[in-house]
Design an enzyme around this catalytic site. Structure first.
Site, PDB file in Angstrom:
ATOM      1  N   ALA A   1    -105.974 -21.118 -29.836  1.00 46.57           N
ATOM      2  CA  ALA A   1    -106.813 -20.600 -29.242  1.00 46.57           C
ATOM      3  C   ALA A   1    -106.223 -18.983 -29.180  1.00 46.57           C
ATOM      4  O   ALA A   1    -107.291 -18.211 -28.781  1.00 46.57           O
ATOM      5  CB  ALA A   1    -106.902 -21.065 -27.849  1.00 46.57           C
ATOM      6  N   PHE A   2    -105.251 -18.806 -29.543  1.00 47.03           N
ATOM      7  CA  PHE A   2    -104.232 -17.620 -29.060  1.00 47.03           C
ATOM      8  C   PHE A   2    -104.145 -16.966 -30.226  1.00 47.03           C
ATOM      9  O   PHE A   2    -103.595 -15.771 -30.248  1.00 47.03           O
ATOM     10  CB  PHE A   2    -103.285 -17.748 -27.847  1.00 47.03           C
ATOM     11  CG  PHE A   2    -103.933 -18.121 -26.547  1.00 47.03           C
ATOM     12  CD1 PHE A   2    -104.504 -17.545 -25.631  1.00 47.03           C
ATOM     13  CD2 PHE A   2    -103.410 -19.403 -26.164  1.00 47.03           C
ATOM     14  CE1 PHE A   2    -105.213 -18.238 -24.555  1.00 47.03           C
ATOM     15  CE2 PHE A   2    -103.671 -19.999 -25.012  1.00 47.03           C
ATOM     16  CZ  PHE A   2    -104.808 -19.269 -24.071  1.00 47.03           C
TER      17      PHE A   2
ATOM     18  N   LYS B   1     -96.458 -15.960 -35.974  1.00 50.67           N
ATOM     19  CA  LYS B   1     -97.303 -16.202 -34.923  1.00 50.67           C
ATOM     20  C   LYS B   1     -97.741 -14.840 -34.613  1.00 50.67           C
ATOM     21  O   LYS B   1     -96.959 -14.176 -34.063  1.00 50.67           O
ATOM     22  CB  LYS B   1     -96.765 -17.085 -33.851  1.00 50.67           C
ATOM     23  CG  LYS B   1     -97.699 -17.553 -32.919  1.00 50.67           C
ATOM     24  CD  LYS B   1     -97.073 -18.542 -32.285  1.00 50.67           C
ATOM     25  CE  LYS B   1     -98.271 -19.443 -31.236  1.00 50.67           C
ATOM     26  NZ  LYS B   1     -97.531 -20.483 -30.556  1.00 50.67           N
TER      27      LYS B   1
ATOM     28  N   ASP C   1     -98.474 -26.973 -21.059  1.00 51.86           N
ATOM     29  CA  ASP C   1     -99.348 -27.590 -22.237  1.00 51.86           C
ATOM     30  C   ASP C   1     -98.492 -28.462 -23.396  1.00 51.86           C
ATOM     31  O   ASP C   1     -98.989 -28.408 -24.366  1.00 51.86           O
ATOM     32  CB  ASP C   1     -99.773 -26.186 -23.000  1.00 51.86           C
ATOM     33  CG  ASP C   1    -100.929 -26.418 -23.809  1.00 51.86           C
ATOM     34  OD1 ASP C   1    -101.656 -27.352 -23.592  1.00 51.86           O
ATOM     35  OD2 ASP C   1    -101.595 -25.677 -24.643  1.00 51.86           O
TER      36      ASP C   1
HETATM   37  N1  LIG Z   1     -94.001 -23.400 -36.463  1.00 49.96           N
HETATM   38  C1  LIG Z   1     -94.677 -23.909 -37.195  1.00 49.96           C
HETATM   39  N2  LIG Z   1     -94.713 -24.372 -38.289  1.00 49.96           N
HETATM   40  C2  LIG Z   1     -95.899 -24.709 -38.965  1.00 49.96           C
HETATM   41  N3  LIG Z   1     -97.054 -24.803 -38.380  1.00 49.96           N
HETATM   42  C3  LIG Z   1     -97.176 -24.196 -37.226  1.00 49.96           C
HETATM   43  C4  LIG Z   1     -96.031 -23.543 -36.808  1.00 49.96           C
HETATM   44  N4  LIG Z   1     -96.641 -23.122 -35.629  1.00 49.96           N
HETATM   45  C5  LIG Z   1     -97.989 -23.382 -35.235  1.00 49.96           C
HETATM   46  N5  LIG Z   1     -98.416 -24.266 -36.570  1.00 49.96           N
HETATM   47  C6  LIG Z   1     -99.713 -24.586 -36.878  1.00 49.96           C
HETATM   48  O1  LIG Z   1    -100.641 -23.522 -36.109  1.00 49.96           O
HETATM   49  C7  LIG Z   1    -101.620 -24.435 -35.210  1.00 49.96           C
HETATM   50  C8  LIG Z   1    -101.781 -23.519 -33.996  1.00 49.96           C
HETATM   51  O2  LIG Z   1    -100.333 -23.188 -33.516  1.00 49.96           O
HETATM   52  P1  LIG Z   1    -100.373 -22.952 -31.882  1.00 49.96           P
HETATM   53  O3  LIG Z   1    -100.543 -24.376 -31.320  1.00 49.96           O
HETATM   54  O4  LIG Z   1     -98.824 -22.767 -31.486  1.00 49.96           O
HETATM   55  O5  LIG Z   1    -101.081 -21.620 -31.484  1.00 49.96           O
HETATM   56  P2  LIG Z   1    -101.728 -21.395 -29.972  1.00 49.96           P
HETATM   57  O6  LIG Z   1    -102.908 -20.318 -30.383  1.00 49.96           O
HETATM   58  O7  LIG Z   1    -100.636 -20.777 -29.342  1.00 49.96           O
HETATM   59  O8  LIG Z   1    -102.442 -22.831 -29.785  1.00 49.96           O
HETATM   60  P3  LIG Z   1    -103.194 -23.396 -28.522  1.00 49.96           P
HETATM   61  O9  LIG Z   1    -104.721 -23.286 -28.816  1.00 49.96           O
HETATM   62  O10 LIG Z   1    -102.595 -24.987 -28.707  1.00 49.96           O
HETATM   63  O11 LIG Z   1    -102.718 -23.000 -27.170  1.00 49.96           O
HETATM   64  C9  LIG Z   1    -100.670 -25.693 -35.032  1.00 49.96           C
HETATM   65  O12 LIG Z   1    -101.468 -26.689 -34.228  1.00 49.96           O
HETATM   66  C10 LIG Z   1     -99.983 -25.999 -36.320  1.00 49.96           C
HETATM   67  O13 LIG Z   1    -100.714 -26.848 -37.169  1.00 49.96           O
END
Ligand SMILES: Nc1ncnc2c1ncn2[C@@H]1O[C@H](COP(=O)(O)OP(=O)(O)OP(=O)(O)O)[C@@H](O)[C@H]1O
Length: 706
Positions: free
Chosen positions: A421-422, A443, A548
């Site tokens: 989402a972020f 990220k 979360d």
């Molecule tokens: N360290 C990592 N290694 C491999 N894949 C990753 C890693 N971090 C994230 N991912 C992949 O990216 C996707 C999204 O990452 P993450 O959940 O951290 O993002 P977010 O935007 O913070 O998510 P959310 O929508 O859960 O708040 C994860 O579900 C995973 O499939």
């Protein structure tokens, strides 16, 4: 019942016995009339403390000692079966009576072989002080004697001999008795010899009052609550009859039972044991001296020692290395005759002037650069971050962003591997200090708005706090929490560099399973849940709420170790300014409602106990192979609707094929009272036990478990 009389418990027993004898005598047949054919009206009085089996009235005019059996039958009016008829048609007491509940019974009695109907009017008489407020061992009864089922519902206590009965119909040991505030709750103990005893618990007194008759004032201090029987119940940090005394030094918490672990002169908060470090120290228990280059309260001050001097972590004083001297070790020690005052003073002043000009120029350029690069949203988030840093001061040392900053030129971006989402997640290659190259997950904020930046910086801060406070036996960070390699915040895109988890996230893995032999499969997946329970233990140690915990945020490394990730909603539970959504528009849609604890839905506050609730949902996801949780067949639920459903006691249903024992673990995480939920260590044990029971591979894997 008459006005209750305050009696000593054993006095009450004595008086009751006396009353019983008295009223056995006073049970009397007032009049028998119309002993003719047709309807017959009888009336009698009986004391409310009459024993079971005590005679009330002879329905037929028999002479004493008559042996002829007349199996009469009570056909009407016998409310809750309080009376029965003997084989010679005498009405007797069958269950305990209570004047305050029923004062009159109109029984209809059929006499076999006749067309006559007898109408018996029984009047229950009040007995002062009955039912008495004591139990079988002469103790004052309170709710403690009853088994609480849920709020305001109790089961009668179990009895050594005989049976407890409540006064309400169909309510015995198996059926809870409901009570309300200020109302009484009674159970009857019927002995084998037929006599009965009463146990009564009473509700709370009105606010500020206590005592058997609510006649005493509470006078509790410092926010203590007042219990009718126990008196003042002190909040954490207070003790004494009226809660007037602070916990003694070195203790904290409820009843001052906690032992403070603060070191180096830190102040220990008597309410929760949190340590407030003295100058020069930081860490959960203030055991760590400020990192090099910082000193003072919360390590906020930057040292200004020059020329390789060491800076004292408490007061910032500099210990110079020769030949340097001076407060900042910036003066060369020379023979006084070689550098006359006429030369050294103007020279130093000139140097100082030049230095001041350089600092001003540097700052001006830095500010200008910042203004050029930061857009409004990010600036706003960085301001918010300041207050979060304040709250995290015990575990997040100033200068953290700088410490973890990596150079953009050392990073090579690769393919997109995920998005949330972020954020966008890309694979990347990072060149490290000794020219090695490490595969990382990169990220970056999904868009340049406040929510994404907030999640970005919050996650970076939390991962730094976790890494810099890890336990000594885990120098590389906790094995079940995703590792941080660094951040890039001085160039775009802003990036967080994370350990790369080759097997992706748990949710995807669960969805890919073919569901053969469900119980076994669930058992093997429980190893991941066990790993996460260890991560939760670490968060509990550092008092960090994740906010979360869900299968989508659990990553699996190439060597099959589970890592908790996505700390974008996390925060420090010490804080009093806990993150609360600023408004429905920007936050509610993005909160993980169906994973959130009941109290978090209501208050938007997250705690280590709310982590446990979400963990229960994560176990449910494992048992349901990644299905989306839903209540009452509704997948999309508004926050108020969900709160309503949970408050009524509904919980996620047991997934098909899920072992009962595992479902019990989930339910224990969803208890309404946060303090009743299990600790992460207990969860680890329970899940390991479940695994042992259902996963045949467990024994093999046990030794290599991480
Ligand atoms: N360290 C990592 N290694 C491999 N894949 C990753 C890693 N971090 C994230 N991912 C992949 O990216 C996707 C999204 O990452 P993450 O959940 O951290 O993002 P977010 O935007 O913070 O998510 P959310 O929508 O859960 O708040 C994860 O579900 C995973 O499939």
């Amino acid at each position: 019942m008459g006005k209750p009389v305050k009696l000593g418990a054993c006095e009450a027993i004595f008086n009751m016995k006396t009353n019983t004898v008295l009223f056995v005598v006073t049970v009397r047949l007032l009049f028998l009339s119309n002993w003719t054919y047709g309807d017959v009206h009888l009336s009698a009085k009986i004391a409310e403390n009459a024993d079971i089996g005590q005679q009330v009235v002879h329905v037929l005019p028999t002479s004493p000692g008559a042996k002829e059996e007349v199996p009469c039958d009570i056909t009407d009016g016998n409310i809750h079966g309080r009376f029965s008829v003997t084989h010679v048609c005498v009405v007797v007491v069958a269950r305990p009576l209570d004047f305050s509940i029923y004062r009159r019974y109109n029984l209809t009695v059929n006499v076999p072989g006749t067309t006559e109907t007898r109408f018996v009017d029984i009047q229950v008489e009040d007995v002062d002080g009955y039912p008495p407020i004591y139990n079988d061992t002469c103790e004052i009864a309170s709710y403690a004697n009853f088994h609480k089922v849920k709020k305001d519902e109790f089961l009668c206590p179990s009895a050594k001999e005989g049976t407890w009965h409540s006064r309400r119909p169909n309510q015995d040991r198996k059926h809870p008795v409901r009570t309300q505030r200020y109302l009484h709750l009674s159970c009857y103990y019927r002995r084998q010899n037929g006599s009965s005893r009463a146990l009564r618990a009473t509700g709370n007194c009105p606010p500020g009052k206590r005592g058997e008759l609510c006649e005493e004032d509470c006078n509790c201090l410092n926010g203590a609550s007042c219990d009718r029987w126990a008196g003042c119940v002190c909040p954490p940090g207070w003790t004494g009859k009226l809660c007037e005394t602070k916990c003694p030094d070195g203790t904290y918490g409820r009843s001052c039972k906690g032992e403070c672990e603060c070191q180096n002169g830190a102040f220990c908060d008597p309410t929760d044991g949190q340590c407030n470090c003295t100058e020069g120290w930081y860490g959960i228990h203030c055991t760590r001296p400020c990192l090099s280059g910082r000193y003072g309260w919360r390590c906020r001050q930057a040292c200004d020692c020059k020329n390789n001097a060491t800076c004292h972590h408490v007061d910032g004083s500099c210990t110079c290395t020769p030949p340097w001297t001076g407060r900042q070790c910036d003066v060369i020690q020379t023979e006084p005759s070689l550098l006359p005052l006429q030369i050294s003073i103007p020279l130093s002043l000139t140097l100082l002037g030049v230095l001041a000009a350089l600092v001003a120029l540097y700052k001006w350029r830095a500010v200008t650069r910042m203004k050029q690069h930061e857009d409004q949203e990010e600036t706003q988030v960085l301001l918010e971050l300041k207050s979060m840093e304040e709250n995290l001061a015990q575990s997040l040392q100033p200068g953290w962003l700088k410490r973890w900053e990596r150079k953009a030129k050392d990073l090579t971006l690769g393919d997109l591997i995920g998005q949330g989402a972020f954020s966008f997640i890309r694979e990347g290659r990072l060149r490290t200090a000794n020219a090695d190259v490490t595969v990382v997950a990169v990220k970056s904020a999904r868009s340049k708005d406040r929510l994404c930046y907030r999640a970005f910086y919050r996650e970076a801060a939390m991962l730094v706090a976790l890494d810099e406070n890890c336990e000594e036996h885990n120098p590389d960070g906790h094995p079940n929490i995703i590792k941080l390699f660094g951040v890039i915040t001085r160039s775009r895109p802003r990036c967080i560099l994370l350990e790369y988890a080759a097997k992706g996230d748990l949710l995807q893995l669960l969805k890919q399973q073919t569901k053969n032999n469900v119980a076994c499969l669930v058992g093997s997946f429980l190893r991941y849940a066990v790993h996460i329970s260890r991560a939760l233990k670490e968060l509990r140690r550092l008092r960090i709420a994740h906010g979360d915990v869900a299968a989508r945020n659990v990553l699996i490394s190439g060597d099959d170790v589970t890592k908790l990730s996505d700390f974008g909603l996390a925060h420090d539970v010490y804080t009093t300014t806990t993150y609360i959504s600023s408004g429905k528009n920007d936050a509610e849609e993005l909160l993980p409602l169906k994973w959130m604890a009941l109290e978090s839905l209501e208050t938007r506050q997250f705690t280590c106990e709310s982590n446990t609730w979400s963990f229960g949902v994560l176990i449910w996801e494992i048992a349901a192979f990644g299905e989306e949780p839903g209540y009452q067949n509704e997948i999309r639920l508004s926050c108020p609707r969900l709160v309503g459903i949970l408050r009524q006691g509904y919980r996620l249903q047991k997934p098909p094929g899920c072992p009962d024992r595992l479902y019990d673990v989930m339910k224990s995480c969803w208890q309404e009272d946060p303090s009743a939920r299990p600790e992460p260590v207990e969860l680890e044990q329970k899940l390991t036990d479940c695994r042992e029971e259902i996963d045949p591979l467990f024994v093999v894997e046990k030794e290599s478990a991480v």
